[in-house]
Design a protein around this motif. Structure first.
Motif, mmCIF file in Angstrom:
data_model
loop_
_atom_site.group_PDB
_atom_site.id
_atom_site.type_symbol
_atom_site.label_atom_id
_atom_site.label_comp_id
_atom_site.label_asym_id
_atom_site.label_seq_id
_atom_site.Cartn_x
_atom_site.Cartn_y
_atom_site.Cartn_z
ATOM 1 N N MET A 78 0.839 -1.225 -0.071
ATOM 2 C CA MET A 78 -0.011 -0.123 0.121
ATOM 3 C C MET A 78 0.938 1.407 -0.022
ATOM 4 O O MET A 78 0.766 2.149 -0.791
ATOM 5 N N PHE A 99 -2.398 4.828 -4.194
ATOM 6 C CA PHE A 99 -2.536 5.076 -2.657
ATOM 7 C C PHE A 99 -1.818 6.445 -2.410
ATOM 8 O O PHE A 99 -2.330 7.378 -1.499
ATOM 9 N N ALA A 137 -3.959 9.176 -3.324
ATOM 10 C CA ALA A 137 -5.161 9.536 -2.527
ATOM 11 C C ALA A 137 -4.672 10.055 -1.338
ATOM 12 O O ALA A 137 -5.500 11.111 -0.819
ATOM 13 N N GLU A 162 -8.944 3.474 5.482
ATOM 14 C CA GLU A 162 -10.021 3.348 4.372
ATOM 15 C C GLU A 162 -9.452 2.389 3.054
ATOM 16 O O GLU A 162 -10.116 1.655 2.687
ATOM 17 N N TRP A 163 -8.332 2.624 2.732
ATOM 18 C CA TRP A 163 -7.678 1.795 1.659
ATOM 19 C C TRP A 163 -7.764 0.374 1.767
ATOM 20 O O TRP A 163 -8.292 -0.680 1.110
ATOM 21 N N THR A 182 -11.245 -1.242 2.370
ATOM 22 C CA THR A 182 -11.980 -1.369 0.840
ATOM 23 C C THR A 182 -11.397 -2.764 0.277
ATOM 24 O O THR A 182 -12.047 -3.454 -0.349
ATOM 25 N N ARG A 183 -10.109 -2.850 0.238
ATOM 26 C CA ARG A 183 -9.443 -4.259 -0.283
ATOM 27 C C ARG A 183 -9.834 -5.562 0.397
ATOM 28 O O ARG A 183 -9.847 -6.528 0.033
#
Length: 165
Positions: free
Chosen positions: A22, A28, A31, A155-156, A159-160
């Protein structure tokens, strides 16, 4: 001239390999820039090295010294992983056109919710008579960047994790 100590921590709910992936993913990193409110950014990333150029509004407490915007150059280099997935790296932050620099060591290791990422180092602005005052005023904005990385990272990863469930 004294340097201001920097210390920040992230705690992510994933294993070290996933967190490293990540932290070295261009999407990422972009983001994080977007969440930070950057005016513009450019990202180049590989598993061993990432470079981010970010143009942002200058924090109000140092705006009279630096102008309305500043360009932050972020360079991260990662060492190979250990058997447990832990890694070390270096983060160099500079501000284009300013004698400001952060030299930070990164330690990524299993722990916490899955992986702990510790940032330790120092930050300096080499301006006679004003450097220490500017450092003290700019440091909270610098530390806020690590908090934004935690938020975007949570959040990343969520989601994954949801996509793979």
């Amino acid at each position: 001239m004294a340097r201001m100590q920097i210390e920040a921590h992230n705690d992510f709910a994933a294993d070290p390999a996933a967190v490293h992936a990540m932290l070295t993913d261009a999407d990422f990193l972009s983001a994080v820039c977007v969440e930070s409110g950057d005016l513009s950014h450019r990202v180049a990333a590989t598993p061993d090295h990432s470079a981010v150029e970010r143009t942002m509004r200058t924090p109000s407490v140092v705006q009279r010294f630096l102008g309305d915007t500043l360009t932050l150059l972020q360079d991260i280099r990662w060492n190979a992983p250990a058997a447990d997935g832990s890694r070390t790296g270096t983060l160099d932050l500079t501000v284009r056109g300013m004698p400001a620099k952060a030299d930070v060591t990164i330690a990524l290791r299993p722990g916490g919710r899955g992986t702990l990422v510790d940032f330790t180092g120092d930050f300096s602005i080499k301006v006679p008579f004003l450097g220490g005052k500017l450092e003290a005023q700019a440091a909270p904005a610098l530390l806020e960047g690590f908090a934004v990385q935690q938020k975007v990272g949570d959040e990343w990863l969520a989601t994954r994790n949801a996509e793979s469930a």
